[in-house]
Motif scaffolding. Structure first.
Motif, PDB file in Angstrom:
ATOM      1  N   ASP A  58       0.856  -1.189   0.000  1.00 28.97           N
ATOM      2  CA  ASP A  58       0.000   0.000   0.000  1.00 28.97           C
ATOM      3  C   ASP A  58       0.893   1.240   0.000  1.00 28.97           C
ATOM      4  OD1 ASP A  58      -1.756   2.117   0.590  1.00 28.97           O
ATOM      5  OD2 ASP A  58      -3.019   0.844   1.851  1.00 28.97           O
ATOM      6  N   PRO A  59       0.778   2.103  -1.025  1.00 32.20           N
ATOM      7  CA  PRO A  59       1.642   3.290  -1.049  1.00 32.20           C
ATOM      8  C   PRO A  59       1.451   4.204   0.151  1.00 32.20           C
ATOM      9  CG  PRO A  59      -0.049   3.407  -2.771  1.00 32.20           C
ATOM     10  CD  PRO A  59      -0.094   2.028  -2.212  1.00 32.20           C
ATOM     11  N   ARG A  60       0.271   4.176   0.799  1.00 29.93           N
ATOM     12  CA  ARG A  60       0.084   5.019   1.991  1.00 29.93           C
ATOM     13  C   ARG A  60       0.948   4.525   3.153  1.00 29.93           C
ATOM     14  NH1 ARG A  60      -1.621   6.763  -1.726  1.00 29.93           N
ATOM     15  NH2 ARG A  60      -3.611   7.791  -2.169  1.00 29.93           N
ATOM     16  N   VAL A  61       1.098   3.212   3.254  1.00 28.25           N
ATOM     17  CA  VAL A  61       1.958   2.651   4.311  1.00 28.25           C
ATOM     18  C   VAL A  61       3.419   2.960   4.012  1.00 28.25           C
ATOM     19  CG1 VAL A  61       2.805   0.488   5.321  1.00 28.25           C
ATOM     20  CG2 VAL A  61       0.350   0.855   5.044  1.00 28.25           C
ATOM     21  N   VAL A  62       3.846   2.702   2.770  1.00 31.15           N
ATOM     22  CA  VAL A  62       5.255   2.916   2.427  1.00 31.15           C
ATOM     23  C   VAL A  62       5.613   4.400   2.532  1.00 31.15           C
ATOM     24  CG1 VAL A  62       7.051   2.607   0.692  1.00 31.15           C
ATOM     25  CG2 VAL A  62       5.241   0.900   0.906  1.00 31.15           C
ATOM     26  N   PHE A 188      -8.322   0.416  -1.201  1.00 32.22           N
ATOM     27  CA  PHE A 188      -6.977  -0.161  -1.238  1.00 32.22           C
ATOM     28  C   PHE A 188      -6.591  -0.563  -2.651  1.00 32.22           C
ATOM     29  CE2 PHE A 188      -4.770  -4.380  -1.106  1.00 32.22           C
ATOM     30  CZ  PHE A 188      -3.512  -3.927  -0.749  1.00 32.22           C
ATOM     31  N   LEU A 189      -7.494  -1.251  -3.355  1.00 30.84           N
ATOM     32  CA  LEU A 189      -7.194  -1.686  -4.720  1.00 30.84           C
ATOM     33  C   LEU A 189      -6.950  -0.496  -5.642  1.00 30.84           C
ATOM     34  CD1 LEU A 189      -9.706  -4.655  -5.167  1.00 30.84           C
ATOM     35  CD2 LEU A 189      -7.251  -4.769  -4.679  1.00 30.84           C
ATOM     36  N   GLY A 272      -5.518  -5.458   7.652  1.00 34.05           N
ATOM     37  CA  GLY A 272      -5.814  -4.434   8.655  1.00 34.05           C
ATOM     38  C   GLY A 272      -4.865  -3.246   8.640  1.00 34.05           C
ATOM     39  N   ILE A 273      -3.571  -3.496   8.374  1.00 34.77           N
ATOM     40  CA  ILE A 273      -2.622  -2.365   8.381  1.00 34.77           C
ATOM     41  C   ILE A 273      -2.807  -1.479   7.157  1.00 34.77           C
ATOM     42  CG2 ILE A 273      -0.953  -3.647   9.769  1.00 34.77           C
ATOM     43  CD1 ILE A 273       0.836  -3.769   7.186  1.00 34.77           C
ATOM     44  N   PHE A 274      -3.435  -2.022   6.098  1.00 37.37           N
ATOM     45  CA  PHE A 274      -3.746  -1.193   4.931  1.00 37.37           C
ATOM     46  C   PHE A 274      -5.048  -0.425   5.153  1.00 37.37           C
ATOM     47  CE2 PHE A 274      -1.497  -4.695   2.281  1.00 37.37           C
ATOM     48  CZ  PHE A 274      -0.260  -4.188   2.633  1.00 37.37           C
ATOM     49  N   GLN A 275      -6.030  -1.109   5.726  1.00 37.78           N
ATOM     50  CA  GLN A 275      -7.319  -0.463   6.001  1.00 37.78           C
ATOM     51  C   GLN A 275      -7.154   0.687   6.988  1.00 37.78           C
ATOM     52  OE1 GLN A 275     -10.437  -3.245   6.694  1.00 37.78           O
ATOM     53  NE2 GLN A 275     -11.789  -1.784   7.713  1.00 37.78           N
ATOM     54  N   HIS A 276      -6.320   0.486   8.003  1.00 38.79           N
ATOM     55  CA  HIS A 276      -6.097   1.492   9.052  1.00 38.79           C
ATOM     56  C   HIS A 276      -4.673   2.051   8.910  1.00 38.79           C
ATOM     57  CE1 HIS A 276      -9.805   0.593  11.376  1.00 38.79           C
ATOM     58  NE2 HIS A 276      -9.659  -0.591  10.820  1.00 38.79           N
ATOM     59  N   HIS A 277      -4.318   2.449   7.693  1.00 40.77           N
ATOM     60  CA  HIS A 277      -2.924   2.803   7.409  1.00 40.77           C
ATOM     61  C   HIS A 277      -2.427   3.992   8.214  1.00 40.77           C
ATOM     62  CE1 HIS A 277      -4.533   5.874   4.643  1.00 40.77           C
ATOM     63  NE2 HIS A 277      -5.329   4.936   4.189  1.00 40.77           N
ATOM     64  N   GLU A 279      -3.322   5.027  11.295  1.00 36.45           N
ATOM     65  CA  GLU A 279      -3.047   4.606  12.678  1.00 36.45           C
ATOM     66  C   GLU A 279      -1.831   3.679  12.726  1.00 36.45           C
ATOM     67  OE1 GLU A 279      -6.846   3.060  14.444  1.00 36.45           O
ATOM     68  OE2 GLU A 279      -7.601   3.869  12.548  1.00 36.45           O
ATOM     69  N   PHE A 280      -1.751   2.767  11.756  1.00 38.82           N
ATOM     70  CA  PHE A 280      -0.633   1.827  11.764  1.00 38.82           C
ATOM     71  C   PHE A 280       0.698   2.541  11.586  1.00 38.82           C
ATOM     72  CE2 PHE A 280       2.418  -0.653   9.224  1.00 38.82           C
ATOM     73  CZ  PHE A 280       2.769  -1.583  10.195  1.00 38.82           C
ATOM     74  N   VAL A 281       0.777   3.440  10.620  1.00 42.68           N
ATOM     75  CA  VAL A 281       2.027   4.149  10.363  1.00 42.68           C
ATOM     76  C   VAL A 281       2.459   4.938  11.589  1.00 42.68           C
ATOM     77  CG1 VAL A 281       3.041   6.071   9.064  1.00 42.68           C
ATOM     78  CG2 VAL A 281       1.837   4.243   7.849  1.00 42.68           C
ATOM     79  N   SER A 282       1.519   5.604  12.229  1.00 40.09           N
ATOM     80  CA  SER A 282       1.841   6.387  13.428  1.00 40.09           C
ATOM     81  C   SER A 282       2.405   5.491  14.529  1.00 40.09           C
ATOM     82  CB  SER A 282       0.576   7.117  13.900  1.00 40.09           C
ATOM     83  OG  SER A 282       0.825   7.799  15.098  1.00 40.09           O
ATOM     84  N   ARG A 283       1.761   4.350  14.763  1.00 40.18           N
ATOM     85  CA  ARG A 283       2.208   3.440  15.816  1.00 40.18           C
ATOM     86  C   ARG A 283       3.546   2.795  15.442  1.00 40.18           C
ATOM     87  NH1 ARG A 283      -0.262   0.401  20.069  1.00 40.18           N
ATOM     88  NH2 ARG A 283       1.525  -0.451  21.210  1.00 40.18           N
ATOM     89  N   ALA A 284       3.703   2.440  14.168  1.00 38.65           N
ATOM     90  CA  ALA A 284       4.953   1.795  13.736  1.00 38.65           C
ATOM     91  C   ALA A 284       6.131   2.746  13.876  1.00 38.65           C
ATOM     92  CB  ALA A 284       4.813   1.318  12.290  1.00 38.65           C
ATOM     93  N   LEU A 285       5.947   3.989  13.474  1.00 29.99           N
ATOM     94  CA  LEU A 285       7.034   4.969  13.590  1.00 29.99           C
ATOM     95  C   LEU A 285       7.398   5.221  15.056  1.00 29.99           C
ATOM     96  CD1 LEU A 285       6.038   7.556  10.843  1.00 29.99           C
ATOM     97  CD2 LEU A 285       8.044   6.059  10.822  1.00 29.99           C
ATOM     98  N   ALA A 286       6.389   5.321  15.911  1.00 24.91           N
ATOM     99  CA  ALA A 286       6.655   5.516  17.339  1.00 24.91           C
ATOM    100  C   ALA A 286       7.446   4.342  17.897  1.00 24.91           C
ATOM    101  CB  ALA A 286       5.332   5.696  18.102  1.00 24.91           C
ATOM    102  N   PHE A 287       7.088   3.129  17.485  1.00 25.58           N
ATOM    103  CA  PHE A 287       7.794   1.923  17.939  1.00 25.58           C
ATOM    104  C   PHE A 287       9.235   1.914  17.436  1.00 25.58           C
ATOM    105  CE2 PHE A 287       9.058  -2.385  16.521  1.00 25.58           C
ATOM    106  CZ  PHE A 287       9.231  -2.992  17.754  1.00 25.58           C
ATOM    107  N   LEU A 288       9.435   2.206  16.162  1.00 19.83           N
ATOM    108  CA  LEU A 288      10.780   2.161  15.588  1.00 19.83           C
ATOM    109  C   LEU A 288      11.688   3.238  16.175  1.00 19.83           C
ATOM    110  CD1 LEU A 288       9.812   1.530  11.853  1.00 19.83           C
ATOM    111  CD2 LEU A 288      10.885  -0.115  13.409  1.00 19.83           C
ATOM    112  N   GLU A 289      11.104   4.357  16.569  1.00 13.90           N
ATOM    113  CA  GLU A 289      11.909   5.477  17.075  1.00 13.90           C
ATOM    114  C   GLU A 289      12.044   5.487  18.593  1.00 13.90           C
ATOM    115  OE1 GLU A 289       9.828   8.747  15.307  1.00 13.90           O
ATOM    116  OE2 GLU A 289      10.572   8.297  13.279  1.00 13.90           O
ATOM    117  N   SER A 290      11.389   4.549  19.270  1.00 14.47           N
ATOM    118  CA  SER A 290      11.444   4.534  20.743  1.00 14.47           C
ATOM    119  C   SER A 290      12.746   3.941  21.237  1.00 14.47           C
ATOM    120  CB  SER A 290      10.260   3.732  21.290  1.00 14.47           C
ATOM    121  OG  SER A 290      10.339   2.385  20.879  1.00 14.47           O
TER     122      SER A 290
END
Length: 290
Positions: A58-62, A188-189, A272-277, A279-290
């Protein structure tokens, strides 16, 4: 597709839609990849799902992740634009992924594994503890997890049904059948079509068969000892995953020593990570940067 020498920086790109497809030689085979985001920091390597190629992210996730992280998506051996023969075990796919990372000259990376990519990420994290700093596992489960060996049959059924109804099988496999799920799936498609030039090749039938065999083997293996994975791990999924049942996500979160569980996304399935991209991106970035 251009070929990059070891440690060569890629041209700066503003979005996944226009990121050039490049190649690096891995033991005589060309591995196709796309890279974007800042050039510093620990790279985030994306490991795709069954039958997925570069254009299935999903380009929104990337783009969301690449706003703050160096992100690299790639086709593993024999898939999409990468040459060679696709292995039929998850362990061999993991070895190839490690060779790809080493060929780019990295000595430490983060991993985001989705579905089958999550199986591969678990093997890499356990076998290469110094290479892997942090891991994100989405829509995936441990070896021997309930329902995983049924993924090949489910996928083939959905593909045949999709051919008859002229509907992309990802709609039923990745999203719920509710009004909200169908709407999210169609959106998504449409996002997957945003890249109109230099698109990746679809997976070949022999590679698809090899992946199906690998997934069935993973589902029928003895349960893995997840206590050997010591890195911090973020675990995410939709609450209604019919491909890799969501209980596998809860199991991963319970058994991995350093895990954080994202509350299962409501009215969402395997994608789910594409549908809620957002929220997922925000949480993933916080996790990677913690």
């Amino acid at each position: 597709m251009t070929t990059a020498p070891r440690n060569s920086p890629s041209p700066s790109t503003s979005s996944y839609e226009n990121a050039p497809t490049r190649a690096v030689s891995v033991r005589g085979e060309d591995f196709a990849y796309r890279e974007l985001g800042p050039k510093d920091g620990v790279p985030l390597i994306l490991l795709i799902h069954l039958a997925g190629v570069l254009d299935n992210w999903d380009p929104r996730v990337v783009d969301g992740l690449a706003a703050r992280r160096r992100v690299i998506a790639f086709d593993n051996r024999g898939v999409g634009g990468s040459s060679g023969s696709t292995p039929d075990t998850i362990e061999a796919m993991a070895r190839d992924a490690v060779l790809f990372v080493r060929a780019l000259g990295f000595d430490q990376v983060d991993l985001l594994g989705l579905s089958m990519g999550g199986f591969i990420a678990q093997v890499i994290a356990e076998q290469e503890p110094r290479l892997v700093r942090k891991v994100i596992l989405a829509g995936t489960g441990p070896a021997g997890g309930p329902g995983i060996d049924k993924v090949p049959a489910l996928t083939i059924q959905a593909t045949l049904k999709g051919a008859l109804t002229r509907q992309d099988p990802k709609l039923s496999l990745f999203f719920t059948e509710t009004r909200g799920g169908r709407r999210a799936g169609r959106a998504f498609l449409e996002r997957l079509k945003e890249r109109t030039h230099n698109r990746d090749k679809d997976i070949s039938l022999p590679s698809f068969r090899a992946q199906l065999k690998a997934i069935k083997r993973w589902g029928r293996q003895a349960p893995s000892d997840l206590s050997n994975i010591r890195q911090p791990v973020l675990v995410a999924n939709g609450e209604s995953d019919r491909m890799v049942p969501s209980q596998n996500t809860l199991d991963l979160a319970a058994r991995l020593p350093g895990s954080e569980l994202v509350p299962l996304y409501p009215d969402a399935g395997h994608g789910g990570i594409f549908q809620h991209h957002d929220e997922f991106v925000s949480r993933a970035l916080a996790f990677l940067e913690s």
